[in-house]
Design a protein around this motif. Structure first.
Motif, mmCIF file in Angstrom:
data_model
loop_
_atom_site.group_PDB
_atom_site.id
_atom_site.type_symbol
_atom_site.label_atom_id
_atom_site.label_comp_id
_atom_site.label_asym_id
_atom_site.label_seq_id
_atom_site.Cartn_x
_atom_site.Cartn_y
_atom_site.Cartn_z
ATOM 1 N N VAL A 156 1.022 -1.120 0.057
ATOM 2 C CA VAL A 156 0.439 -0.449 -0.109
ATOM 3 C C VAL A 156 0.692 1.564 -0.013
ATOM 4 C CG1 VAL A 156 -1.794 1.009 1.316
ATOM 5 C CG2 VAL A 156 -1.907 -0.842 0.875
ATOM 6 N N LEU A 157 1.673 0.746 1.030
ATOM 7 C CA LEU A 157 2.780 2.389 1.131
ATOM 8 C C LEU A 157 3.615 2.330 -0.532
ATOM 9 C CD1 LEU A 157 2.742 3.210 4.779
ATOM 10 C CD2 LEU A 157 1.622 4.258 2.994
ATOM 11 N N TYR A 158 3.986 1.199 -1.368
ATOM 12 C CA TYR A 158 5.138 1.277 -1.545
ATOM 13 C C TYR A 158 4.602 1.389 -3.395
ATOM 14 C CZ TYR A 158 9.287 -0.762 -4.191
ATOM 15 O OH TYR A 158 10.390 -1.034 -4.778
ATOM 16 N N ASP A 159 5.124 2.453 -3.888
ATOM 17 C CA ASP A 159 4.920 2.484 -5.587
ATOM 18 C C ASP A 159 5.329 1.490 -6.705
ATOM 19 O OD1 ASP A 159 4.166 5.718 -4.756
ATOM 20 O OD2 ASP A 159 6.583 6.169 -5.053
ATOM 21 N N GLY A 160 6.680 0.992 -5.976
ATOM 22 C CA GLY A 160 6.271 -0.239 -7.564
ATOM 23 C C GLY A 160 5.887 -1.595 -7.007
ATOM 24 N N ASP A 161 6.081 -2.540 -6.722
ATOM 25 C CA ASP A 161 5.547 -3.890 -6.998
ATOM 26 C C ASP A 161 5.875 -4.183 -5.528
ATOM 27 O OD1 ASP A 161 4.576 -6.562 -6.894
ATOM 28 O OD2 ASP A 161 5.846 -6.746 -8.955
ATOM 29 N N PHE A 162 4.751 -4.643 -4.952
ATOM 30 C CA PHE A 162 5.494 -5.696 -3.533
ATOM 31 C C PHE A 162 6.367 -6.936 -3.757
ATOM 32 C CE2 PHE A 162 2.832 -8.705 -3.888
ATOM 33 C CZ PHE A 162 2.662 -9.664 -2.651
ATOM 34 N N THR A 195 14.840 -11.922 -2.013
ATOM 35 C CA THR A 195 14.863 -10.342 -2.993
ATOM 36 C C THR A 195 16.527 -9.800 -1.678
ATOM 37 O OG1 THR A 195 14.069 -8.300 -2.254
ATOM 38 C CG2 THR A 195 14.187 -9.875 -4.388
ATOM 39 N N GLY A 196 15.837 -9.326 -0.163
ATOM 40 C CA GLY A 196 17.121 -8.789 0.676
ATOM 41 C C GLY A 196 17.099 -7.355 0.787
ATOM 42 N N LYS A 197 15.965 -6.979 0.045
ATOM 43 C CA LYS A 197 15.438 -5.329 -0.156
ATOM 44 C C LYS A 197 14.389 -5.103 1.426
ATOM 45 C CE LYS A 197 12.561 -1.966 -3.188
ATOM 46 N NZ LYS A 197 13.747 -0.994 -3.407
ATOM 47 N N PRO A 198 15.460 -3.895 1.405
ATOM 48 C CA PRO A 198 15.009 -3.748 3.251
ATOM 49 C C PRO A 198 13.553 -3.272 2.864
ATOM 50 C CG PRO A 198 16.686 -2.542 2.316
ATOM 51 C CD PRO A 198 16.539 -3.421 1.182
ATOM 52 N N VAL A 199 12.592 -3.608 3.385
ATOM 53 C CA VAL A 199 11.125 -2.645 3.841
ATOM 54 C C VAL A 199 11.395 -1.266 4.809
ATOM 55 C CG1 VAL A 199 8.771 -3.292 4.555
ATOM 56 C CG2 VAL A 199 9.923 -4.954 4.049
ATOM 57 N N GLU A 200 11.101 -0.721 3.899
ATOM 58 C CA GLU A 200 11.152 1.399 4.931
ATOM 59 C C GLU A 200 9.994 1.044 5.396
ATOM 60 O OE1 GLU A 200 12.691 3.244 1.700
ATOM 61 O OE2 GLU A 200 14.717 2.476 1.909
ATOM 62 N N LYS A 201 8.655 1.205 5.165
ATOM 63 C CA LYS A 201 7.438 1.113 5.395
ATOM 64 C C LYS A 201 6.256 0.315 4.959
ATOM 65 C CE LYS A 201 7.044 5.305 2.527
ATOM 66 N NZ LYS A 201 6.364 6.210 1.276
ATOM 67 N N ALA A 202 5.694 0.712 6.430
ATOM 68 C CA ALA A 202 3.973 -0.703 5.609
ATOM 69 C C ALA A 202 2.981 -0.268 7.307
ATOM 70 C CB ALA A 202 4.880 -1.903 6.423
ATOM 71 N N LEU A 203 1.829 -0.589 6.313
ATOM 72 C CA LEU A 203 0.802 0.133 7.438
ATOM 73 C C LEU A 203 0.575 -0.948 8.465
ATOM 74 C CD1 LEU A 203 -2.236 -0.089 4.979
ATOM 75 C CD2 LEU A 203 -0.360 1.650 5.568
ATOM 76 N N PRO A 204 -0.150 -0.558 9.488
ATOM 77 C CA PRO A 204 0.377 -1.176 10.687
ATOM 78 C C PRO A 204 -0.672 -2.249 10.638
ATOM 79 C CG PRO A 204 -1.118 0.734 11.350
ATOM 80 C CD PRO A 204 -0.427 1.274 10.082
ATOM 81 N N ILE A 205 -0.300 -3.618 11.331
ATOM 82 C CA ILE A 205 -1.409 -4.843 11.156
ATOM 83 C C ILE A 205 -1.401 -5.074 13.035
ATOM 84 C CG2 ILE A 205 -0.559 -7.496 10.339
ATOM 85 C CD1 ILE A 205 1.642 -6.471 8.939
ATOM 86 N N GLY A 206 -2.622 -5.674 12.792
ATOM 87 C CA GLY A 206 -2.725 -5.926 13.737
ATOM 88 C C GLY A 206 -3.737 -7.819 13.251
ATOM 89 N N LYS A 242 7.788 -19.825 -4.132
ATOM 90 C CA LYS A 242 7.422 -19.469 -2.541
ATOM 91 C C LYS A 242 8.911 -18.623 -1.584
ATOM 92 C CE LYS A 242 5.385 -21.858 1.606
ATOM 93 N NZ LYS A 242 4.903 -22.494 2.519
ATOM 94 N N ARG A 243 8.347 -17.121 -1.472
ATOM 95 C CA ARG A 243 9.622 -16.501 -1.457
ATOM 96 C C ARG A 243 9.302 -16.100 0.484
ATOM 97 N NH1 ARG A 243 11.398 -19.275 -4.121
ATOM 98 N NH2 ARG A 243 12.915 -19.365 -6.170
ATOM 99 N N ASP A 244 10.400 -15.056 0.460
ATOM 100 C CA ASP A 244 10.159 -14.470 1.996
ATOM 101 C C ASP A 244 10.510 -13.044 2.477
ATOM 102 O OD1 ASP A 244 12.862 -15.027 2.022
ATOM 103 O OD2 ASP A 244 12.305 -15.801 4.113
ATOM 104 N N THR A 245 10.063 -12.533 2.872
ATOM 105 C CA THR A 245 11.070 -11.419 3.642
ATOM 106 C C THR A 245 10.749 -11.348 5.210
ATOM 107 O OG1 THR A 245 10.931 -8.795 3.056
ATOM 108 C CG2 THR A 245 8.598 -9.939 3.703
ATOM 109 N N GLY A 246 11.107 -10.394 5.576
ATOM 110 C CA GLY A 246 10.840 -10.201 7.207
ATOM 111 C C GLY A 246 11.758 -8.863 7.235
ATOM 112 N N SER A 247 10.664 -7.703 8.112
ATOM 113 C CA SER A 247 11.506 -6.905 8.416
ATOM 114 C C SER A 247 10.594 -6.303 10.183
ATOM 115 C CB SER A 247 10.713 -5.463 7.938
ATOM 116 O OG SER A 247 10.723 -4.260 8.611
#
Length: 393
Positions: A112-118, A124-135, A161-166
């Motif tokens: 939602v907060l990213y101009d490109g493709d999530f 890829t290891g690309k760091p997440v810089e912004k994200a909406l809050p989650i519950g 099947k791939r992962d990310t983390g922040s």
């Protein structure tokens, strides 16, 4: 013990009927318009979704809904969620379901907060810089995503099947009501338990020395799962067994048992290709892969595997032949998985040995090797899949 930073900011709201507090919790963390993200119709049929909606309405919080999350959550629904959130000016995402729902919600939160493709952030290891809050409102004890910053999703084109983390993806709050898991079928309960145990083992097998405190924490979680999983399967309405399993799932993956030590995660990576290709349950795939991985790598540190055998499975230490103790512990693990109804080889999982080259290619090996405890080559991964294909008790 290695240097470490540890941040676990999630507020865990544990116990019966706590889902009725979602409105208060969303408001506490600044949400004014919510996306309720959920899976199948069970959340609706059980009345859980209605209770969550009522709690939001009572606090004057608007919401929109997006259901349909599948196991091994798909990127296609995430794109739909991103578009819906932008259209409706959503500022908070509330996942109602298991790990797949939470992981999908995290993908939406990034997009939602990213101009490109999530998808740019996955694998890829690309760091997440912004994200909406989650519950989250958790309905299955398994993935531990309710307390972690990790997300694993599947790209339908190629079933990758791939992962990310922040830490930005750690939920603001997670509602843990063990009663919500009492209707789970035995197979799903066992799959979840296997995933929980695998999360601990990925941390337990380490090259870091002098980590007694986290060794003992890992062992405590594993001993709890060995005791409570058969009890929950025999007595599905047993609240106390479900409660212990649910909290174990959270502790297993918020990294409190993994700080200060190197970790592995090859078993998860190898399994992801199985569940990506065959769309099998992640826990079932881990039941096939993790003992096979253990059989392949145990000679790297025989005494650590012997420690597992003695401390976790109650084996008697053979000081004249520690290798026999190590192998006995691996056999005990595979036997336990079989006893709780998990597959132990490719045939039982529904996988095919002839697909091993495809699985290895999809897994991919960067720079020749991958892994934390033992660095694996493509040939090594082939051998692990082969052990898994042919495993017996």
């Amino acid at each position: 013990m290695d240097n470490f930073n540890f941040c676990s900011p999630t507020e865990f709201v544990f116990g019966k009927d706590r889902e009725n507090e979602c409105g208060d919790l969303v408001k506490k963390y600044g949400g004014t318009k919510v996306l309720i993200h959920y899976g199948s119709g069970s959340a609706e049929r059980s009345g859980l979704l209605s209770r969550v909606e009522k709690s939001l309405e009572e606090k004057g919080i608007g919401y929109v809904k997006l259901g349909g999350v599948k196991p091994n959550p798909r990127d296609t629904l995430i794109y739909e969620g991103i578009e819906l959130c932008r259209k409706e000016n959503v500022d908070f995402i509330l996942s109602v379901g298991g790990g797949s729902c939470i992981d999908s919600a995290k993908g939406i939160a990034i997009g939602v907060l990213y101009d490109g493709d999530f998808w740019d952030f996955y694998g890829t290891g690309k760091p997440v810089e912004k994200a909406l809050p989650i519950g989250t409102v958790l309905t299955i004890a398994a993935a531990g995503s309710e307390g972690s910053g990790a997300s694993v999703v599947t790209k339908e084109d190629g079933m990758l099947k791939r992962d990310t983390g922040s830490d930005l993806l750690r939920p603001k709050f997670s509602v843990l009501n063990p009663a919500l898991t009492q209707t789970l079928p035995a197979y799903q309960t066992a799959c979840g338990a296997t995933d929980i145990m695998a999360h601990v083992f990925e941390r337990y097998f380490t090259n870091t020395k002098e980590v007694e405190i986290t060794d003992r924490l890992c062992e405590a979680v594993l001993l709890t799962m060995i005791k409570e999983t058969p009890r929950a399967i025999r007595e599905p309405q047993n609240y106390e067994a479900r409660a212990n399993i649910m909290w174990a799932g959270t502790v297993a993956h918020n990294d409190i048992v993994g700080v200060g030590r190197s970790q592995d995660w090859n078993s998860h990576g190898i399994e992801h290709e199985l569940s990506g290709l065959y769309d099998c349950a992640h826990g079932a795939g881990l039941a096939v892969i993790m003992p096979a991985w253990m059989e392949f790598v145990y000679k790297h540190d025989i005494m650590r595997f012997a420690q597992m055998a003695v401390r976790i499975w109650g084996c008697e230490m053979n000081f004249h032949n520690p290798e026999e103790t190590a192998l006995q512990g691996i056999r005990c693990f595979r036997s336990f998985l079989h006893d709780i109804g998990m597959p132990i080889n490719f045939e039982e999982l529904g996988a095919k040995a002839e697909d091993i080259p495809v699985l290895v290619e999809k897994f991919g090996i960067k720079d020749g090797k991958t892994g934390g405890f033992v660095a694996l080559t493509a040939d090594d991964v082939t051998k692990i899949y082969t052990i898994a294909a042919n495993a017996t008790l």
